[in-house]
Enzyme design. Structure first.
Site, PDB file in Angstrom:
ATOM      1  N   HIS A 431       0.950  -1.515   0.102  1.00 30.17           N
ATOM      2  CA  HIS A 431       0.206   0.136  -0.133  1.00 30.17           C
ATOM      3  C   HIS A 431       0.853   1.221   0.145  1.00 30.17           C
ATOM      4  O   HIS A 431       1.194   1.631   1.054  1.00 30.17           O
ATOM      5  CB  HIS A 431      -0.993  -0.009   1.173  1.00 30.17           C
TER       6      HIS A 431
HETATM    7  C1  FAD Z   1       0.469  -7.372  -4.292  1.00 28.47           C
HETATM    8  C2  FAD Z   1      -0.591  -6.167  -4.021  1.00 28.47           C
HETATM    9  C3  FAD Z   1      -1.550  -6.382  -3.522  1.00 28.47           C
HETATM   10  C4  FAD Z   1      -2.791  -5.632  -3.014  1.00 28.47           C
HETATM   11  N1  FAD Z   1      -3.671  -6.112  -2.389  1.00 28.47           N
HETATM   12  C5  FAD Z   1      -4.697  -4.807  -2.212  1.00 28.47           C
HETATM   13  C6  FAD Z   1      -5.996  -5.214  -1.824  1.00 28.47           C
HETATM   14  O1  FAD Z   1      -6.264  -6.362  -1.496  1.00 28.47           O
HETATM   15  N2  FAD Z   1      -7.014  -4.242  -1.595  1.00 28.47           N
HETATM   16  C7  FAD Z   1      -6.728  -2.962  -1.779  1.00 28.47           C
HETATM   17  O2  FAD Z   1      -7.574  -1.987  -1.742  1.00 28.47           O
HETATM   18  N3  FAD Z   1      -5.453  -2.559  -2.416  1.00 28.47           N
HETATM   19  C8  FAD Z   1      -4.488  -3.827  -2.532  1.00 28.47           C
HETATM   20  N4  FAD Z   1      -3.334  -3.176  -3.343  1.00 28.47           N
HETATM   21  C9  FAD Z   1      -3.057  -1.568  -3.574  1.00 28.47           C
HETATM   22  C10 FAD Z   1      -3.616  -1.448  -4.863  1.00 28.47           C
HETATM   23  O3  FAD Z   1      -3.546  -2.178  -5.786  1.00 28.47           O
HETATM   24  C11 FAD Z   1      -3.283  -0.130  -5.055  1.00 28.47           C
HETATM   25  O4  FAD Z   1      -3.545   0.793  -4.016  1.00 28.47           O
HETATM   26  C12 FAD Z   1      -3.817   0.501  -6.522  1.00 28.47           C
HETATM   27  O5  FAD Z   1      -3.444  -0.307  -7.561  1.00 28.47           O
HETATM   28  C13 FAD Z   1      -3.021   1.882  -6.645  1.00 28.47           C
HETATM   29  O6  FAD Z   1      -3.520   2.339  -7.881  1.00 28.47           O
HETATM   30  P1  FAD Z   1      -2.584   3.522  -8.661  1.00 28.47           P
HETATM   31  O7  FAD Z   1      -3.607   3.738 -10.159  1.00 28.47           O
HETATM   32  O8  FAD Z   1      -2.151   4.528  -7.897  1.00 28.47           O
HETATM   33  O9  FAD Z   1      -1.364   2.680  -9.192  1.00 28.47           O
HETATM   34  P2  FAD Z   1      -1.363   1.390 -10.049  1.00 28.47           P
HETATM   35  O10 FAD Z   1      -2.549   0.539 -10.086  1.00 28.47           O
HETATM   36  O11 FAD Z   1      -0.166   0.581  -9.728  1.00 28.47           O
HETATM   37  O12 FAD Z   1      -1.199   1.837 -11.457  1.00 28.47           O
HETATM   38  C14 FAD Z   1      -0.142   2.457 -12.214  1.00 28.47           C
HETATM   39  C15 FAD Z   1       0.305   2.200 -13.682  1.00 28.47           C
HETATM   40  O13 FAD Z   1       1.004   3.254 -14.106  1.00 28.47           O
HETATM   41  C16 FAD Z   1       1.977   2.488 -14.897  1.00 28.47           C
HETATM   42  N5  FAD Z   1       3.203   3.211 -15.166  1.00 28.47           N
HETATM   43  C17 FAD Z   1       4.108   3.485 -14.189  1.00 28.47           C
HETATM   44  N6  FAD Z   1       4.953   4.552 -14.618  1.00 28.47           N
HETATM   45  C18 FAD Z   1       4.694   4.392 -16.030  1.00 28.47           C
HETATM   46  C19 FAD Z   1       5.315   5.464 -16.987  1.00 28.47           C
HETATM   47  N7  FAD Z   1       6.276   6.233 -16.773  1.00 28.47           N
HETATM   48  N8  FAD Z   1       4.724   5.274 -17.972  1.00 28.47           N
HETATM   49  C20 FAD Z   1       3.693   4.591 -18.495  1.00 28.47           C
HETATM   50  N9  FAD Z   1       3.041   3.736 -17.630  1.00 28.47           N
HETATM   51  C21 FAD Z   1       3.515   3.747 -16.297  1.00 28.47           C
HETATM   52  C22 FAD Z   1       2.205   1.157 -14.186  1.00 28.47           C
HETATM   53  O14 FAD Z   1       2.912   0.130 -14.931  1.00 28.47           O
HETATM   54  C23 FAD Z   1       0.807   0.681 -13.636  1.00 28.47           C
HETATM   55  O15 FAD Z   1       0.220  -0.094 -14.276  1.00 28.47           O
HETATM   56  C24 FAD Z   1      -2.484  -4.140  -3.553  1.00 28.47           C
HETATM   57  C25 FAD Z   1      -1.130  -4.003  -4.048  1.00 28.47           C
HETATM   58  C26 FAD Z   1      -0.294  -5.020  -4.660  1.00 28.47           C
HETATM   59  C27 FAD Z   1       0.986  -4.606  -5.342  1.00 28.47           C
END
Ligand code: FAD
Length: 496
Positions: A431
């Site tokens: 997280h």
């Molecule tokens: C193993 C694991 C288990 C989890 N379990 C839970 C759970 O059970 N419940 C829950 O609520 N949360 C859980 N989480 C947390 C949740 O997945 C995250 O809080 C959420 O996905 C964050 O969303 P985000 O859009 O900020 O980032 P992300 O979902 O990480 O998306 C960011 C995306 O941007 C892309 N990216 C990065 N840099 C670049 C760039 N320069 N150019 C193009 N693309 C790029 C990445 O490849 C990624 O696909 C878990 C996370 C993990 C890793």
């Protein structure tokens, strides 16, 4: 879809296409396709905007890899899951790096933020238009879109053990709903995760958005607060540029600030990384409990929000990993892996971290500093989680820290407490948030109340980076509700 979109779509999905030196245009560039980027793209595309989503990782259909397997880590995690925030101790973290981001690899456990959390964010960062009722109705919307529900049939044995241990101690516990769909009469092992590649990304695509995978945005070109171009590299190392009217950075709490910094934006960006640090143990029972491709759905909330206990992925490789801290003492247990499951104690942390893009390096430097109180709570958490396991009938408990004892009954708990040191523990987190906090108070917030970076005219963030601090519960619900809210506001502003 114009030529640009068609070429880019091919570029992302067909290995080997070469579009050297190409240049394109779109209304809105969305960078990243995870919990923040996917709903953002869907809302914007459905409002009629010309949206291009650029995602660094590959598109991997569910079913192509076994959930929580090493194969999945290799294909869908950043750096195969080996990423670390340096400190004493260092904290291992994992991030999804694929279409759908973290939502493709995570456990799917859904918790709304509490009213107290929303109140703290509203007051502490002066977030405008952030009424609790409206926020909760966005959570309703997310729950419908992702089929958030509890398990219709039996729970896995590992989840049942956590529940029964908490019940035996009289500690508060519950089942957390997940974003899953189940077949009629299905049970916990038959759910299909309703991740972004199943929900908001197809919606965005149906509404005309183009989704390019295997392509990284290296930097934005910004002139006096106005961004107009992105420099990209595809999986073959070929460069291209995209010109846009607006850019919405949704690259997650590590890579959104890193990209902004590489683009010359600094100030408060990347200075207040917040996480839920977690310690683990493995517990051995008298019968088989291990379900390698699923995680328990129960959590123990007796000491929340300071401490939460839950179950982790437990395939044999991860069981072995949980035993490595005290390998000489614990290695014999590895052959009994079908009887072993891994559990965690997560804490709310007073500590904070930093994300710093370094010239010449592809990945940023990430650091995190636990406070004295954090270290104490981690130790307390591991001891209490061990109690739950003993109450659930565990024959042996293997805490994950160097020189940990094997705990067989309550008389071993004192040894556990005496030997624990956070420096010796395998601390990790999944997280990550708060690196570009939102709010109108510019002394603490890097973006405004709807995600526009202070001091810019068209650079937005819309992902976990915006959460002012760690929500104390699984964060994806908060990330998605904030993303929907800000995307709608963006559309209103553009239409005005
Ligand atoms: C193993 C694991 C288990 C989890 N379990 C839970 C759970 O059970 N419940 C829950 O609520 N949360 C859980 N989480 C947390 C949740 O997945 C995250 O809080 C959420 O996905 C964050 O969303 P985000 O859009 O900020 O980032 P992300 O979902 O990480 O998306 C960011 C995306 O941007 C892309 N990216 C990065 N840099 C670049 C760039 N320069 N150019 C193009 N693309 C790029 C990445 O490849 C990624 O696909 C878990 C996370 C993990 C890793």
């Amino acid at each position: 879809m114009g030529d640009l979109a068609r070429h880019l779509a091919q570029w992302g999905t067909r290995n080997g296409d070469r579009l050297m030196g190409t240049h394109y245009d779109c209304d809105v560039l969305v960078i990243g396709s995870g919990a923040g980027g996917a709903p953002t793209a869907a809302v914007l595309a459905e409002s009629g905007l010309d949206v291009l989503v650029v995602e660094e990782g590959p598109w991997v259909e569910q079913g192509e890899v076994v959930p929580f397997s090493l194969d999945q880590m290799d294909r869908q995690y950043r750096s195969g899951g080996l990423t670390v925030a340096l400190g004493r101790p260092s904290i291992a973290y994992t991030e999804g790096r694929c279409a759908g981001g973290g939502t493709e690899v995570n456990s799917g456990l859904y918790r709304r933020p509490s009213e107290q959390t929303l109140d703290r964010w509203r007051r502490g960062w002066r977030i405008a238009d952030f009424e609790t009722d409206r926020f909760m109705s966005l959570c309703d919307e997310v729950e419908t879109a992702l089929s958030v529900q509890t398990v219709p049939g039996r729970h896995t044995p590992a989840s049942e053990r956590l529940r029964s241990g908490a019940a035996a101690l009289g500690w508060q516990h519950d089942e957390i709903p997940r974003w899953m769909s189940y077949p009629d009469d299905g049970d916990a092992t038959e759910g299909q995760r309703q991740s972004m590649t199943r929900t908001y990304l197809p919606r965005a695509r149906r509404a005309g958005a183009t989704i390019v995978t295997d392509t990284r945005v290296d930097r934005l070109i910004i002139d006096r607060g106005h961004a107009f171009r992105a420099e990209l590299t595809d999986a073959n190392g070929e460069p291209a540029t995209v010109d846009f009217g607006h850019v919405i950075v949704c690259a997650g709490a590590i890579h959104s600030p890193a990209l902004l910094q590489r683009s010359g934006l600094r100030g408060l960006i990347g200075r207040r990384l917040a996480v839920h640090p977690t310690v683990k143990l493995a517990a051995r029972f008298d019968e088989a409990v291990n379900v390698g491709d699923d995680v328990p759905v129960h959590q123990v909330k007796e000491f929340a929000p300071e401490l939460s206990f839950g179950g982790s992925a437990s395939h044999p490789g991860l069981v072995a990993l949980a035993l490595t801290d005290a390998w000489p003492t614990m290695r014999d247990a590895v052959t009994a892996w079908p009887e072993i499951a891994v559990y965690y104690a997560a804490i709310t942390s007073e500590g904070r971290g930093r994300v710093q893009a370094l010239p010449g390096f592809r990945d940023p430097l990430v650091t995190y500093r636990l406070t004295r109180r954090d270290r104490a709570v981690l130790g307390r958490g591991l001891a209490r989680l061990t109690q739950v396991m003993l109450a659930a009938g565990a024959r042996e408990v293997y805490p994950s820290f160097r020189h940990a004892p094997i705990v067989r009954d309550r008389s071993d708990l004192a040894t556990l407490a005496n030997r624990f040191s956070a420096d010796a523990a395998s601390v990790m987190t999944v997280h990550l948030c708060s690196t570009v906090p939102m709010g109108d108070d510019t002394s603490v917030a890097a973006a405004d109340s709807h995600g526009k970076i202070h001091g810019t005219s068209n650079v937005y963030v819309n992902d976990a980076s915006l959460l002012p601090d760690a929500p104390g519960v699984n964060p994806q619900a908060s990330v998605m509700a904030v993303a929907l809210r800000n995307a709608r506001r963006f559309v209103e502003e553009v239409d005005a």
